[in-house]
Design a protein around this motif. Structure first.
Motif, PDB file in Angstrom:
ATOM      1  N   LEU A 124     -12.240  25.739   7.420  1.00 48.21           N
ATOM      2  CA  LEU A 124     -11.143  26.650   7.087  1.00 48.21           C
ATOM      3  C   LEU A 124     -10.738  27.512   8.279  1.00 48.21           C
ATOM      4  O   LEU A 124      -9.555  27.674   8.576  1.00 48.21           O
ATOM      5  CB  LEU A 124     -11.562  27.539   5.904  1.00 48.21           C
ATOM      6  N   GLU A 180      -6.880  27.559   9.439  1.00 45.61           N
ATOM      7  CA  GLU A 180      -6.059  28.663   8.973  1.00 45.61           C
ATOM      8  C   GLU A 180      -6.014  29.859   9.925  1.00 45.61           C
ATOM      9  O   GLU A 180      -5.041  30.600   9.929  1.00 45.61           O
ATOM     10  CB  GLU A 180      -6.555  29.138   7.599  1.00 45.61           C
ATOM     11  N   ARG A 189      -3.651  20.943   4.341  1.00 43.26           N
ATOM     12  CA  ARG A 189      -4.225  22.162   3.776  1.00 43.26           C
ATOM     13  C   ARG A 189      -4.386  22.066   2.262  1.00 43.26           C
ATOM     14  O   ARG A 189      -5.339  22.601   1.696  1.00 43.26           O
ATOM     15  CB  ARG A 189      -3.363  23.356   4.173  1.00 43.26           C
ATOM     16  N   ASP A 230      -7.345  24.652   0.933  1.00 39.97           N
ATOM     17  CA  ASP A 230      -7.454  25.864   1.731  1.00 39.97           C
ATOM     18  C   ASP A 230      -7.044  27.113   0.961  1.00 39.97           C
ATOM     19  O   ASP A 230      -7.625  28.189   1.153  1.00 39.97           O
ATOM     20  CB  ASP A 230      -6.591  25.745   2.994  1.00 39.97           C
TER      21      ASP A 230
END
Length: 460
Positions: A220, A224, A342, A347
């Motif tokens: 992650l 992100e 994602r 996510d």
């Protein structure tokens, strides 16, 4: 405040308190929904509108409440019935005489800059009784700590609009998300089913463990929270003034573009690609290219959202916008691939778990996470897309011709894009600090032009 009154109040959640804490200095924590309504009445619609809203409040108790100190509760605040509440204090009339389009935008910008009074319920409904084109307008201001985007739309069907000309607000047709739907499945920040937290372990340590688990969830952090290199011109200081503009496009066009793309792209992907194209045009006049990353909110509501619900259940994805790419189709494919990855990695769920864990972590950890997540090195602008009613809606028997959303910018994030749909049309609202983006009208036109360019490029 007595212990009896605290018990009778509804404690504010830590998630909603975090949203409230984002409001500081010139930054406001509210959003606006601007309704353009056909056929302005001869007399002021204010009395009839107050009656409609008063009736709807019977099933929305929090919308009558204000915030009060609540020592001993998780956030130190609670929602308490306001003994001074009167609907005509919340529903007001603004503007004098007939207002043209530019004048309406100025009124909307002025309403946006005024903070909501925390000693009163955190919403207002301003009525612009006449526009020069014969319509009238409503400006509905709601603090995000009271409700998130999905909940606001469902509350509107109880408070303001009806699904038929002769009806009253009750259950105007909501719909599935215009972009990515609410994620489903287990929350990665919660212990697996059947396993309970270790007994006796301090709550803050448990929160820290959840925070670490969520942050490392399947890469992650790399996907992100990879920091941007050179900051964009949008990372400018944000003052107290705002400029707003509106764009619109047909959902059928966005669907055609998405279906013509290989692989298929969602409506939200097409919106992000159009915003990327408009940003590219804007950046080309400001020197060398730079990286742009968009924060894309994702609703974490599971299943239908009840109008009676309140509070925030939002997460987000951070998606790079390919503003250096000259080919509009390549921009769409890049956006679609990024969002698809994602979604496949879930996510949004992991980021939601991260936020929940951070809200319960020790204060220094909480402040560090907030600083990192909201840094201009992490993202450049926010682009949201909330599904609205699928079918026409009406206010006092008159059809709503437009439903626009305006959301607040953030420190060092001088542009915000907010879309909402109504009866087959996607309305895009833009809010900017004029010091960073003065020609927001031109940016709105570019978003519309980019949709047309994608239609041509895909042959849709």
């Amino acid at each position: 405040m007595s212990s009896t009154s605290i018990a009778a109040a509804e404690p504010m959640t830590l998630e909603d308190a975090q949203v409230l804490a984002l409001e500081s200095g010139p930054i406001r924590g509210h959003t606006l929904k601007v309704l353009l309504v056909g056929d302005a009445p001869d007399r002021s619609p204010l009395p009839a509108l107050c009656d409609v809203v008063e009736s709807g409040l019977e099933v929305l108790p929090r919308w009558r409440r204000h915030l009060v100190p609540a020592p001993g509760t998780p956030a130190g605040l609670a929602w308490q019935d306001d003994p001074r509440f009167r609907v005509d204090r919340q529903v007001r009339e603004v503007g004098g005489g007939a207002v043209d389009e530019a004048g309406l935008r100025r009124i909307v910008a002025a309403v946006m800059t005024d903070a909501l009074d925390r000693s009163e319920p955190l919403w207002t409904l301003d009525v612009v009784p006449r526009l020069t084109d014969g319509r009238w307008a409503l400006i509905w201001k709601v603090h995000h700590c009271l409700a998130d985007g999905m909940t606001i739309m469902h509350a509107g069907s109880r408070l303001i609009w009806a699904s038929s000309p002769s009806g009253t607000p009750e259950s105007a047709g909501g719909g599935a998300a215009a972009g990515a739907g609410p994620p489903t499945g287990a929350d990665p920040g919660r212990p697996p089913a059947g396993r309970r937290p270790a007994p006796g372990l301090p709550a803050q340590l448990r929160a820290g463990a959840r925070l670490a688990r969520a942050a490392g969830y399947r890469g992650l952090a790399l996907r992100e929270f990879g920091p941007l290199g050179r900051l964009s011109p949008l990372a400018a200081p944000v003052g107290g003034r705002r400029v707003v503009a509106f764009a619109r496009c047909e959902l059928a066009d966005l669907h055609r573009i998405g279906r013509a793309s290989t692989p298929h792209a969602t409506v939200n992907d097409v919106l992000l690609a159009a915003v990327a194209g408009a940003l590219r045009n804007w950046l080309l006049t400001r020197g060398p290219g730079t990286a742009i990353k968009a924060e894309v909110p994702v609703s974490m509501h599971h299943g239908p959202v009840a109008a009676e619900a309140a509070g925030n259940r939002d997460s987000f994805l951070l998606v790079g916008l390919p503003v250096r790419e000259p080919d509009p189709l390549a921009r769409l494919h890049a956006v679609s691939a990024a969002t698809g990855l994602r979604k496949n990695r879930h996510d949004a769920r992991a980021v939601y778990a991260l936020g929940r864990a951070a809200a319960r972590a020790p204060s220094p950890v909480r402040r560090l996470v907030q600083h990192l997540v909201h840094s201009p090195h992490e993202y450049s602008l926010n682009v949201s897309n909330v599904p609205g009613p699928r079918t026409p809606v009406y206010v006092l028997g008159r059809r709503v011709d437009g439903l626009c959303s305006i959301a607040e910018v953030a420190p060092r994030h001088a542009l915000r894009v907010a879309a909402v749909s109504l009866a087959g049309t996607l309305f895009v609202g833009l809010c900017a600090d004029p010091g960073a983006m003065s020609d927001v009208d031109g940016f709105a036109r570019d978003v519309e032009l980019e949709v047309g360019t994608l239609l041509d490029a895909t042959g849709a």
